[in-house]
Design an enzyme around this catalytic site. Sequence first.
Site, PDB file in Angstrom:
ATOM      1  N   ASP A  12       2.418   4.531  -6.678  1.00 22.21           N
ATOM      2  CA  ASP A  12       3.294   3.287  -6.846  1.00 22.21           C
ATOM      3  C   ASP A  12       4.831   3.815  -6.978  1.00 22.21           C
ATOM      4  O   ASP A  12       5.811   2.944  -7.564  1.00 22.21           O
ATOM      5  CB  ASP A  12       3.086   2.356  -7.846  1.00 22.21           C
ATOM      6  N   LYS A  15       6.654   4.384  -2.115  1.00 20.60           N
ATOM      7  CA  LYS A  15       6.222   5.072  -0.694  1.00 20.60           C
ATOM      8  C   LYS A  15       6.430   4.059   0.332  1.00 20.60           C
ATOM      9  O   LYS A  15       6.827   4.428   1.679  1.00 20.60           O
ATOM     10  CB  LYS A  15       4.786   5.775  -0.808  1.00 20.60           C
ATOM     11  N   GLY A  39      -1.757   0.448  -2.497  1.00 21.02           N
ATOM     12  CA  GLY A  39      -1.066  -1.126  -2.231  1.00 21.02           C
ATOM     13  C   GLY A  39       0.311  -0.455  -1.997  1.00 21.02           C
ATOM     14  O   GLY A  39       1.013  -0.153  -2.897  1.00 21.02           O
ATOM     15  N   HIS A  40       0.921  -0.577  -0.640  1.00 21.70           N
ATOM     16  CA  HIS A  40       2.297  -0.188  -0.340  1.00 21.70           C
ATOM     17  C   HIS A  40       2.875  -1.336   0.095  1.00 21.70           C
ATOM     18  O   HIS A  40       2.622  -2.081   0.970  1.00 21.70           O
ATOM     19  CB  HIS A  40       2.142   1.040   0.924  1.00 21.70           C
ATOM     20  N   GLN A 222      -1.625   7.049  -3.137  1.00 19.80           N
ATOM     21  CA  GLN A 222      -1.614   7.752  -4.480  1.00 19.80           C
ATOM     22  C   GLN A 222      -0.366   8.502  -4.528  1.00 19.80           C
ATOM     23  O   GLN A 222       0.750   8.213  -4.275  1.00 19.80           O
ATOM     24  CB  GLN A 222      -2.840   8.466  -4.800  1.00 19.80           C
TER      25      GLN A 222
END
Length: 423
Positions: A12, A15, A39-40, A222
């Site tokens: 988080d 990225k 979750g990007h 990650q």
Amino acid sequence: MNIVLVGTQWGDEGKGKVIDILSQNVDYIVRYQGGNNAGHTVVTGNKEYIFHLLPSGILHKGKICCIGNGVVIDPVVLLKEINDLAKSGIAIDSRLKISPLAHVIMPYHKNLDLLRESKRANKIGTTGRGIGPCYSDKINRCGIRMLDLLNAAVLRDKLKDNLNEKNEIFRKVYDHPGFNFNAIYKEYLGYGRRFRKYLANTTLILNEATRKGKDVLFEGAQGTFLDIDFGTYPFVTSSSATSGGACIGTGVAPVSIDKVIGVAKAYTTRVGEGPFPTEFVSDFAEFIRQKGKEFGATTGRPRRCGWFDGVMSKQAVLINGITELAIMKMDVLDGLKVIKLCNAYKYKGKIFKEFPYDLQVQKNAVPVYKEVPGWPETRVKPRTFKQLHPNAKDYLKLLSDMLGTKISMISVGSAREDTISMV
Ligand code: GDP
Ligand code: IMO
Ligand code: MG
């Protein structure tokens, strides 16, 4: 130029935003590990997209987006992601290429993830998306891959084998009724038909692209300290989230990687359990959480928050071969009187300048801080390095000197334009 982008903390870091920006200048974007535990976030105008499996460069028309062999794919989630994008008017068409070798997250993986967690004395705080059980099956050589969904006989045999074993475990260990063969078999053959058109030899495509001098961006998911080998084990994910994972997860050789960019928040966050030496105490944690909107993009869980940890980041630079850093969320530190930067740990009278491997030390280490003056809230977002407050510049200089790495991007907001490029 082939660029690998990795998270340097516990995920988080931002990225998605950096990938979206760098995607403008590349031809291919490829996810190489993890799954929909990621979750990007990409913010464009007043729209926010959160990508779990699709590469974060997908919003840029004409860019080829690949999902490499190292990724674990939940077809239910991928289908929803594709359909949601289509509803937003973003066509994927032939731009998406999925490796037939990528493993499939099956319904029983998701249940096993949740049930294992519920029984563990020391919970990991997984995302519950079936990531660990799917990678376990891969290593255990009983996994089901995307190409298996195209072959009814192969899928039948593999699924039967898996359910024979797993249903026993479900019933005997977890008091769960187990799974019905026919329902899963039919549903997953359907996914095979649906995804057939996207399956392609991504290894060949990416190597050909490299040979022709095209630019490929490898999108890490990650972060370094969630890596299965180098993370704060066992409070980690089940894949190689460090830069080496880019080669394993795509079949592009190390000699073809030109640059590794690390992404770090100007402070630190973590979702889930595990050691966090620089974690804030409660009130201040809540203040930063609200200011930085630190809630998980995948599970919505509140993120734990803390000061920037130079000991960890130095280790991340080393392991990943990072030569450039993107420092995110500088705006969240606006208005603080004092900012702390951890440059060593203390444990039982001993000073640690390198990241310790012993979980006990990681858990109980007392951070040694360097304190620097903060800077006021900014009314107008800085657009150039020159416009940053002198104290913010000093903080970045200190950080860069501490890590021995140049900073190539500074982010001061979630929008694309809230970005200062240093190259
Ligand atoms: P990722 O998993 O590394 O892609 O990061 P996430 O998307 O899970 O979390 C990063 C969050 O920070 C997202 O909500 C972004 O929109 C937001 N973000 C990114 N850069 C900045 C920044 O510089 N300032 C602020 N305030 N938010 C940012
Ligand atoms: P992105 O790509 C933050 C964390 C989970 C948990 C541990 C194991 O958005 O940075 P898993 O479901 O993978 O078995 O959970 O890893 N985790 C993440 N934390 N960002 C992520 O991805 C994460 N993916 C997994 O919270 O602590
Ligand atoms: Mg995220």
